[in-house]
Design a protein around this motif. Sequence first.
Motif, PDB file in Angstrom:
ATOM      1  N   ASP A 251      78.561   5.381  49.899  1.00  0.00           N
ATOM      2  CA  ASP A 251      77.863   6.243  50.849  1.00  0.00           C
ATOM      3  C   ASP A 251      76.992   5.442  51.822  1.00  0.00           C
ATOM      4  OD1 ASP A 251      78.968   8.511  49.757  1.00  0.00           O
ATOM      5  OD2 ASP A 251      77.267   8.911  48.423  1.00  0.00           O
ATOM      6  N   ALA A 252      76.363   4.362  51.331  1.00  0.00           N
ATOM      7  CA  ALA A 252      75.426   3.598  52.153  1.00  0.00           C
ATOM      8  C   ALA A 252      76.110   2.606  53.084  1.00  0.00           C
ATOM      9  CB  ALA A 252      74.429   2.858  51.260  1.00  0.00           C
ATOM     10  N   ALA A 253      77.405   2.381  52.885  1.00  0.00           N
ATOM     11  CA  ALA A 253      78.123   1.415  53.716  1.00  0.00           C
ATOM     12  C   ALA A 253      78.412   1.992  55.097  1.00  0.00           C
ATOM     13  CB  ALA A 253      79.434   1.006  53.049  1.00  0.00           C
ATOM     14  N   ALA A 254      78.322   1.156  56.096  1.00  0.00           N
ATOM     15  CA  ALA A 254      78.645   1.558  57.465  1.00  0.00           C
ATOM     16  C   ALA A 254      80.152   1.761  57.618  1.00  0.00           C
ATOM     17  CB  ALA A 254      78.172   0.479  58.435  1.00  0.00           C
ATOM     18  N   PHE A 255      80.547   2.485  58.644  1.00  0.00           N
ATOM     19  CA  PHE A 255      81.965   2.561  58.996  1.00  0.00           C
ATOM     20  C   PHE A 255      82.439   1.128  59.294  1.00  0.00           C
ATOM     21  CE2 PHE A 255      80.942   6.891  59.141  1.00  0.00           C
ATOM     22  CZ  PHE A 255      82.071   7.663  59.310  1.00  0.00           C
ATOM     23  N   GLY A 256      83.547   0.749  58.684  1.00  0.00           N
ATOM     24  CA  GLY A 256      84.042  -0.610  58.838  1.00  0.00           C
ATOM     25  C   GLY A 256      83.295  -1.612  57.981  1.00  0.00           C
ATOM     26  N   GLY A 257      82.510  -1.132  57.011  1.00  0.00           N
ATOM     27  CA  GLY A 257      81.710  -2.012  56.164  1.00  0.00           C
ATOM     28  C   GLY A 257      82.487  -2.559  54.980  1.00  0.00           C
ATOM     29  N   ARG A 258      81.792  -3.368  54.189  1.00  0.00           N
ATOM     30  CA  ARG A 258      82.387  -3.973  52.987  1.00  0.00           C
ATOM     31  C   ARG A 258      81.565  -3.583  51.767  1.00  0.00           C
ATOM     32  NH1 ARG A 258      80.813  -7.138  57.289  1.00  0.00           N
ATOM     33  NH2 ARG A 258      80.489  -9.120  56.208  1.00  0.00           N
ATOM     34  N   VAL A 259      82.260  -3.259  50.679  1.00  0.00           N
ATOM     35  CA  VAL A 259      81.626  -2.872  49.422  1.00  0.00           C
ATOM     36  C   VAL A 259      82.112  -3.831  48.343  1.00  0.00           C
ATOM     37  CG1 VAL A 259      81.348  -1.073  47.671  1.00  0.00           C
ATOM     38  CG2 VAL A 259      81.533  -0.448  50.102  1.00  0.00           C
ATOM     39  N   VAL A 260      81.167  -4.420  47.602  1.00  0.00           N
ATOM     40  CA  VAL A 260      81.518  -5.365  46.545  1.00  0.00           C
ATOM     41  C   VAL A 260      81.052  -4.792  45.204  1.00  0.00           C
ATOM     42  CG1 VAL A 260      81.327  -7.718  45.677  1.00  0.00           C
ATOM     43  CG2 VAL A 260      81.239  -7.283  48.147  1.00  0.00           C
ATOM     44  N   GLN A 261      81.968  -4.696  44.253  1.00  0.00           N
ATOM     45  CA  GLN A 261      81.670  -4.169  42.918  1.00  0.00           C
ATOM     46  C   GLN A 261      81.549  -5.327  41.939  1.00  0.00           C
ATOM     47  OE1 GLN A 261      81.022  -1.053  41.858  1.00  0.00           O
ATOM     48  NE2 GLN A 261      80.678  -1.889  39.811  1.00  0.00           N
ATOM     49  N   VAL A 262      80.320  -5.566  41.456  1.00  0.00           N
ATOM     50  CA  VAL A 262      80.062  -6.646  40.503  1.00  0.00           C
ATOM     51  C   VAL A 262      79.711  -6.088  39.129  1.00  0.00           C
ATOM     52  CG1 VAL A 262      78.674  -8.702  40.022  1.00  0.00           C
ATOM     53  CG2 VAL A 262      79.239  -8.122  42.390  1.00  0.00           C
ATOM     54  N   GLY A 263      78.977  -4.977  39.084  1.00  0.00           N
ATOM     55  CA  GLY A 263      78.527  -4.408  37.815  1.00  0.00           C
ATOM     56  C   GLY A 263      79.688  -3.968  36.936  1.00  0.00           C
TER      57      GLY A 263
END
Length: 346
Positions: A251-263
Amino acid sequence: MKAIHINQPGEAEIFETEQPVRKEGEALLKLLYGGICGSDLGTYRGTFAYASYPRIPGHEFSAQIVEIDSADAEKYNLHVGQIITCNPYFNCGSCYSCKRGFVNCCEQNETMGAQRDGAFMEYITMPVERIYDGKGLSPLELALIEPFCISYHGVSHADVKPGEKVLVIGAGTIGVLAAAAAKAADAEVYISDIAPKKLDHAVEIMGLAGRILNDSSEHFTEQVQEVTNGNGFDVTIEAVGLPATFLACVDAAAFGGRVVQVGVGKRNADFNFTLLQKKELKLYGSRNALKKDFLSLIDLVKSGRIDITKIVTNKYELADGAQAFKDFSEHADKMLKVVIHFADPE
Protein backbone atom coordinates in the motif's frame (compact mmCIF):
# COMPACT_ATOMS: atom_id res chain seq x y z
CA MET A 1 32.06 -27.68 26.62
CA LYS A 2 28.92 -25.63 27.23
CA ALA A 3 26.21 -24.95 24.66
CA ILE A 4 22.76 -23.36 24.53
CA HIS A 5 19.85 -25.63 23.69
CA ILE A 6 16.22 -24.84 22.82
CA ASN A 7 14.44 -28.05 23.79
CA GLN A 8 10.96 -26.86 22.79
CA PRO A 9 9.18 -23.53 22.47
CA GLY A 10 9.73 -21.47 25.61
CA GLU A 11 12.41 -23.76 27.02
CA ALA A 12 16.13 -22.97 26.68
CA GLU A 13 18.99 -24.31 28.77
CA ILE A 14 22.77 -24.44 29.09
CA PHE A 15 24.03 -27.98 28.72
CA GLU A 16 27.32 -29.87 28.55
CA THR A 17 28.37 -31.59 25.34
CA GLU A 18 31.52 -32.89 23.70
CA GLN A 19 33.86 -30.52 21.91
CA PRO A 20 33.62 -31.12 18.15
CA VAL A 21 36.45 -32.73 16.22
CA ARG A 22 37.21 -31.07 12.91
CA LYS A 23 37.29 -32.98 9.66
CA GLU A 24 39.43 -32.46 6.59
CA GLY A 25 38.64 -29.08 5.08
CA GLU A 26 37.36 -27.67 8.36
CA ALA A 27 38.77 -25.40 11.04
CA LEU A 28 38.14 -25.57 14.78
CA LEU A 29 36.86 -22.25 16.08
CA LYS A 30 36.42 -20.78 19.55
CA LEU A 31 33.25 -18.71 19.69
CA LEU A 32 33.64 -15.12 20.91
CA TYR A 33 30.27 -13.38 20.45
CA GLY A 34 26.90 -14.57 19.21
CA GLY A 35 23.84 -12.47 18.35
CA ILE A 36 20.29 -13.65 18.93
CA CYS A 37 18.54 -13.29 15.58
CA GLY A 38 14.82 -12.77 15.08
CA SER A 39 14.69 -16.34 13.76
CA ASP A 40 16.37 -17.61 16.95
CA LEU A 41 13.77 -15.72 18.96
CA GLY A 42 11.07 -17.19 16.73
CA THR A 43 12.46 -20.68 17.38
CA TYR A 44 12.31 -19.99 21.11
CA ARG A 45 8.73 -18.73 20.78
CA GLY A 46 7.65 -21.47 18.36
CA THR A 47 6.77 -19.01 15.58
CA PHE A 48 9.69 -19.47 13.16
CA ALA A 49 8.68 -21.10 9.88
CA TYR A 50 11.83 -23.24 9.58
CA ALA A 51 12.19 -24.28 13.24
CA SER A 52 12.49 -27.87 14.48
CA TYR A 53 13.36 -29.18 17.94
CA PRO A 54 15.54 -29.70 19.84
CA ARG A 55 17.88 -27.10 18.37
CA ILE A 56 21.15 -25.34 19.18
CA PRO A 57 20.48 -21.78 17.96
CA GLY A 58 22.81 -19.16 16.52
CA HIS A 59 24.12 -18.08 13.14
CA GLU A 60 25.37 -14.56 13.89
CA PHE A 61 28.80 -14.93 15.44
CA SER A 62 32.46 -14.12 15.61
CA ALA A 63 35.17 -16.62 16.48
CA GLN A 64 38.89 -17.25 16.71
CA ILE A 65 40.65 -19.94 14.70
CA VAL A 66 42.08 -22.62 16.99
CA GLU A 67 43.08 -25.30 14.48
CA ILE A 68 43.40 -25.29 10.69
CA ASP A 69 45.43 -27.32 8.21
CA SER A 70 48.39 -25.41 6.78
CA ALA A 71 47.30 -25.95 3.16
CA ASP A 72 43.84 -24.55 3.90
CA ALA A 73 45.33 -21.66 5.82
CA GLU A 74 47.51 -20.71 2.86
CA LYS A 75 44.75 -21.15 0.28
CA TYR A 76 42.21 -18.98 2.13
CA ASN A 77 44.64 -16.54 3.79
CA LEU A 78 43.73 -17.73 7.27
CA HIS A 79 45.81 -18.53 10.34
CA VAL A 80 45.55 -19.78 13.92
CA GLY A 81 44.57 -16.97 16.27
CA GLN A 82 42.77 -14.99 13.56
CA ILE A 83 39.48 -13.31 14.49
CA ILE A 84 36.85 -14.14 11.88
CA THR A 85 33.19 -14.43 10.99
CA CYS A 86 31.45 -17.05 8.87
CA ASN A 87 28.78 -17.67 6.27
CA PRO A 88 26.19 -19.86 8.07
CA TYR A 89 24.03 -20.88 5.07
CA PHE A 90 24.84 -24.41 3.92
CA ASN A 91 23.82 -25.01 0.30
CA CYS A 92 23.69 -28.36 -1.48
CA GLY A 93 25.66 -27.33 -4.58
CA SER A 94 23.59 -29.50 -6.92
CA CYS A 95 20.07 -28.00 -7.13
CA TYR A 96 18.98 -25.70 -9.95
CA SER A 97 19.50 -22.59 -7.80
CA CYS A 98 23.03 -23.57 -6.79
CA LYS A 99 24.00 -24.44 -10.35
CA ARG A 100 22.95 -20.95 -11.42
CA GLY A 101 24.93 -19.31 -8.63
CA PHE A 102 21.97 -18.50 -6.37
CA VAL A 103 23.49 -20.39 -3.46
CA ASN A 104 21.75 -18.14 -0.92
CA CYS A 105 18.37 -19.57 -1.95
CA CYS A 106 19.43 -23.20 -2.36
CA GLU A 107 16.38 -25.46 -2.55
CA GLN A 108 17.85 -27.61 0.24
CA ASN A 109 19.34 -24.72 2.23
CA GLU A 110 20.29 -25.46 5.83
CA THR A 111 20.98 -22.36 7.90
CA MET A 112 22.78 -22.83 11.18
CA GLY A 113 20.35 -22.55 14.08
CA ALA A 114 17.37 -23.26 11.82
CA GLN A 115 17.52 -26.41 9.69
CA ARG A 116 20.72 -27.57 11.41
CA ASP A 117 22.32 -26.91 14.78
CA GLY A 118 23.83 -23.49 15.20
CA ALA A 119 26.90 -21.86 16.66
CA PHE A 120 25.92 -21.19 20.28
CA MET A 121 28.62 -23.47 21.70
CA GLU A 122 32.04 -22.72 23.10
CA TYR A 123 33.69 -24.45 20.11
CA ILE A 124 32.42 -25.19 16.60
CA THR A 125 33.86 -26.52 13.36
CA MET A 126 33.33 -24.79 10.01
CA PRO A 127 34.33 -25.52 6.41
CA VAL A 128 37.26 -23.24 5.65
CA GLU A 129 35.63 -21.78 2.54
CA ARG A 130 32.91 -20.31 4.79
CA ILE A 131 35.37 -18.47 7.03
CA TYR A 132 36.04 -14.79 6.31
CA ASP A 133 38.94 -12.68 7.55
CA GLY A 134 37.67 -10.05 10.01
CA LYS A 135 40.32 -7.56 8.81
CA GLY A 136 40.91 -6.24 12.30
CA LEU A 137 37.28 -5.61 13.24
CA SER A 138 36.37 -6.30 16.86
CA PRO A 139 34.69 -9.58 17.81
CA LEU A 140 31.50 -7.66 18.59
CA GLU A 141 31.49 -5.95 15.18
CA LEU A 142 32.08 -9.25 13.40
CA ALA A 143 29.17 -10.91 15.19
CA LEU A 144 26.92 -8.23 13.65
CA ILE A 145 28.12 -8.66 10.06
CA GLU A 146 25.73 -11.53 9.23
CA PRO A 147 22.51 -9.69 10.12
CA PHE A 148 23.84 -6.65 8.27
CA CYS A 149 24.35 -8.94 5.26
CA ILE A 150 20.71 -10.09 5.39
CA SER A 151 19.58 -6.46 5.31
CA TYR A 152 22.13 -5.34 2.73
CA HIS A 153 21.24 -8.22 0.40
CA GLY A 154 17.58 -7.24 0.55
CA VAL A 155 18.28 -3.57 -0.08
CA SER A 156 20.54 -4.46 -3.00
CA HIS A 157 17.57 -6.07 -4.80
CA ALA A 158 15.83 -2.69 -4.88
CA ASP A 159 18.83 -0.91 -6.43
CA VAL A 160 18.23 2.09 -4.17
CA LYS A 161 19.35 5.38 -5.71
CA PRO A 162 20.43 8.65 -4.06
CA GLY A 163 17.50 10.83 -3.04
CA GLU A 164 14.85 8.11 -3.27
CA LYS A 165 12.39 7.78 -0.43
CA VAL A 166 12.64 4.41 1.31
CA LEU A 167 10.39 2.97 4.00
CA VAL A 168 11.48 0.04 6.15
CA ILE A 169 8.71 -1.62 8.16
CA GLY A 170 10.11 -3.29 11.25
CA ALA A 171 12.47 -1.68 13.75
CA GLY A 172 14.13 -4.91 14.81
CA THR A 173 17.75 -5.65 13.99
CA ILE A 174 17.18 -6.54 10.33
CA GLY A 175 14.93 -3.54 9.76
CA VAL A 176 17.30 -1.08 11.41
CA LEU A 177 20.25 -2.45 9.45
CA ALA A 178 18.20 -2.35 6.23
CA ALA A 179 17.56 1.31 6.96
CA ALA A 180 21.30 1.79 7.50
CA ALA A 181 22.09 0.07 4.20
CA ALA A 182 19.57 2.23 2.33
CA LYS A 183 20.98 5.36 3.97
CA ALA A 184 24.47 4.29 2.89
CA ALA A 185 23.06 4.48 -0.67
CA ASP A 186 22.17 8.14 0.07
CA ALA A 187 18.42 7.53 0.19
CA GLU A 188 15.95 9.43 2.38
CA VAL A 189 15.02 6.68 4.82
CA TYR A 190 12.03 6.31 7.15
CA ILE A 191 11.31 3.44 9.51
CA SER A 192 7.98 2.12 10.82
CA ASP A 193 7.00 -0.06 13.76
CA ILE A 194 4.34 -0.44 16.46
CA ALA A 195 6.85 0.31 19.26
CA PRO A 196 7.55 4.07 19.67
CA LYS A 197 10.71 3.59 21.75
CA LYS A 198 12.27 1.28 19.18
CA LEU A 199 11.43 3.78 16.44
CA ASP A 200 13.00 6.67 18.32
CA HIS A 201 16.10 4.59 19.02
CA ALA A 202 16.43 3.53 15.37
CA VAL A 203 16.11 7.09 14.08
CA GLU A 204 18.65 8.34 16.60
CA ILE A 205 21.38 5.73 16.17
CA MET A 206 21.18 5.57 12.37
CA GLY A 207 20.38 9.24 11.67
CA LEU A 208 17.25 8.43 9.66
CA ALA A 209 14.94 10.99 8.08
CA GLY A 210 12.00 10.06 10.26
CA ARG A 211 9.61 7.52 11.74
CA ILE A 212 6.10 6.29 11.01
CA LEU A 213 4.21 4.82 13.96
CA ASN A 214 2.13 1.89 12.77
CA ASP A 215 -0.51 2.08 15.52
CA SER A 216 -3.42 1.82 13.09
CA SER A 217 -3.84 1.37 9.36
CA GLU A 218 -5.51 4.78 9.09
CA HIS A 219 -2.74 6.62 10.95
CA PHE A 220 -0.10 4.71 9.02
CA THR A 221 -1.62 5.78 5.70
CA GLU A 222 -1.94 9.39 6.84
CA GLN A 223 1.75 9.55 7.71
CA VAL A 224 2.80 7.88 4.45
CA GLN A 225 0.79 10.42 2.48
CA GLU A 226 2.22 13.31 4.46
CA VAL A 227 5.86 12.21 4.17
CA THR A 228 5.65 11.46 0.43
CA ASN A 229 3.31 14.28 -0.60
CA GLY A 230 0.74 11.66 -1.54
CA ASN A 231 3.11 9.83 -3.91
CA GLY A 232 4.12 6.81 -1.86
CA PHE A 233 7.65 5.50 -1.31
CA ASP A 234 10.02 4.59 -4.12
CA VAL A 235 11.07 1.51 -2.14
CA THR A 236 9.39 -0.32 0.74
CA ILE A 237 11.10 -3.09 2.70
CA GLU A 238 9.23 -5.59 4.87
CA ALA A 239 11.34 -6.79 7.82
CA VAL A 240 8.73 -8.24 10.17
CA GLY A 241 7.20 -11.31 8.54
CA LEU A 242 3.48 -10.62 9.07
CA PRO A 243 0.70 -10.39 6.47
CA ALA A 244 -0.31 -6.94 7.74
CA THR A 245 3.17 -5.48 7.33
CA PHE A 246 3.59 -7.00 3.86
CA LEU A 247 0.29 -5.46 2.78
CA ALA A 248 1.34 -2.15 4.33
CA CYS A 249 4.48 -2.24 2.17
CA VAL A 250 2.37 -2.81 -0.95
CA ASP A 251 0.00 0.00 0.00
CA ALA A 252 2.81 2.44 0.87
CA ALA A 253 4.75 1.86 -2.36
CA ALA A 254 4.51 4.44 -5.12
CA PHE A 255 3.23 3.58 -8.58
CA GLY A 256 6.22 2.02 -10.31
CA GLY A 257 7.84 1.36 -6.92
CA ARG A 258 9.79 -1.61 -5.57
CA VAL A 259 8.80 -3.85 -2.65
CA VAL A 260 11.33 -6.11 -0.93
CA GLN A 261 10.18 -8.97 1.33
CA VAL A 262 12.81 -9.92 3.92
CA GLY A 263 10.74 -10.95 6.96
CA VAL A 264 9.89 -14.62 7.52
CA GLY A 265 6.51 -15.77 8.85
CA LYS A 266 4.07 -18.67 8.90
CA ARG A 267 0.81 -16.93 8.02
CA ASN A 268 -0.85 -16.35 4.63
CA ALA A 269 -1.67 -12.90 3.24
CA ASP A 270 -5.04 -12.31 1.60
CA PHE A 271 -4.99 -9.26 -0.66
CA ASN A 272 -6.12 -7.85 -3.98
CA PHE A 273 -3.17 -8.91 -6.13
CA THR A 274 -4.35 -6.65 -8.97
CA LEU A 275 -2.82 -3.82 -6.98
CA LEU A 276 0.57 -5.17 -8.09
CA GLN A 277 -0.55 -4.79 -11.70
CA LYS A 278 -2.24 -1.44 -11.15
CA LYS A 279 0.87 0.10 -9.60
CA GLU A 280 3.24 -1.96 -11.78
CA LEU A 281 5.18 -2.83 -8.67
CA LYS A 282 8.40 -4.79 -8.71
CA LEU A 283 8.26 -7.35 -5.91
CA TYR A 284 11.43 -9.03 -4.67
CA GLY A 285 11.90 -11.84 -2.20
CA SER A 286 15.21 -11.79 -0.37
CA ARG A 287 16.74 -14.78 1.38
CA ASN A 288 20.06 -15.06 3.22
CA ALA A 289 23.13 -13.42 1.65
CA LEU A 290 26.13 -14.10 -0.55
CA LYS A 291 29.87 -14.18 0.06
CA LYS A 292 30.23 -10.86 -1.73
CA ASP A 293 27.81 -9.30 0.78
CA PHE A 294 29.99 -10.43 3.70
CA LEU A 295 33.19 -9.16 2.10
CA SER A 296 31.65 -5.82 1.10
CA LEU A 297 30.22 -5.15 4.54
CA ILE A 298 33.40 -6.09 6.40
CA ASP A 299 35.11 -3.42 4.29
CA LEU A 300 32.25 -0.94 4.81
CA VAL A 301 32.33 -1.29 8.60
CA LYS A 302 36.13 -1.13 8.57
CA SER A 303 35.90 2.19 6.69
CA GLY A 304 34.13 3.71 9.68
CA ARG A 305 31.12 4.92 7.69
CA ILE A 306 28.71 2.88 9.83
CA ASP A 307 29.00 1.95 13.51
CA ILE A 308 26.90 -1.19 13.69
CA THR A 309 27.64 -1.70 17.39
CA LYS A 310 25.07 1.03 18.08
CA ILE A 311 22.32 -1.53 17.54
CA VAL A 312 23.43 -3.57 20.57
CA THR A 313 21.15 -2.92 23.52
CA ASN A 314 21.80 -5.93 25.75
CA LYS A 315 24.79 -8.19 26.49
CA TYR A 316 24.75 -11.48 28.38
CA GLU A 317 27.42 -13.99 29.38
CA LEU A 318 27.15 -17.59 28.20
CA ALA A 319 26.09 -18.74 31.67
CA ASP A 320 23.04 -16.48 31.34
CA GLY A 321 22.24 -17.51 27.77
CA ALA A 322 18.91 -19.15 28.61
CA GLN A 323 17.85 -16.05 30.51
CA ALA A 324 18.79 -13.94 27.48
CA PHE A 325 16.20 -15.76 25.38
CA LYS A 326 13.53 -15.44 28.09
CA ASP A 327 14.19 -11.72 28.57
CA PHE A 328 14.24 -11.01 24.84
CA SER A 329 10.98 -12.89 24.33
CA GLU A 330 9.26 -10.95 27.12
CA HIS A 331 10.72 -7.51 26.34
CA ALA A 332 11.28 -7.49 22.57
CA ASP A 333 9.65 -4.06 22.34
CA LYS A 334 12.50 -2.61 24.41
CA MET A 335 15.43 -4.73 23.22
CA LEU A 336 16.98 -4.37 19.76
CA LYS A 337 20.10 -6.50 19.39
CA VAL A 338 20.88 -8.99 22.13
CA VAL A 339 24.36 -10.52 22.10
CA ILE A 340 25.93 -13.29 24.15
CA HIS A 341 29.59 -13.12 25.13
CA PHE A 342 31.16 -16.57 24.91
CA ALA A 343 34.87 -15.82 25.37
CA ASP A 344 37.64 -13.31 24.78
CA PRO A 345 40.28 -13.94 22.11
CA GLU A 346 43.57 -15.39 23.28
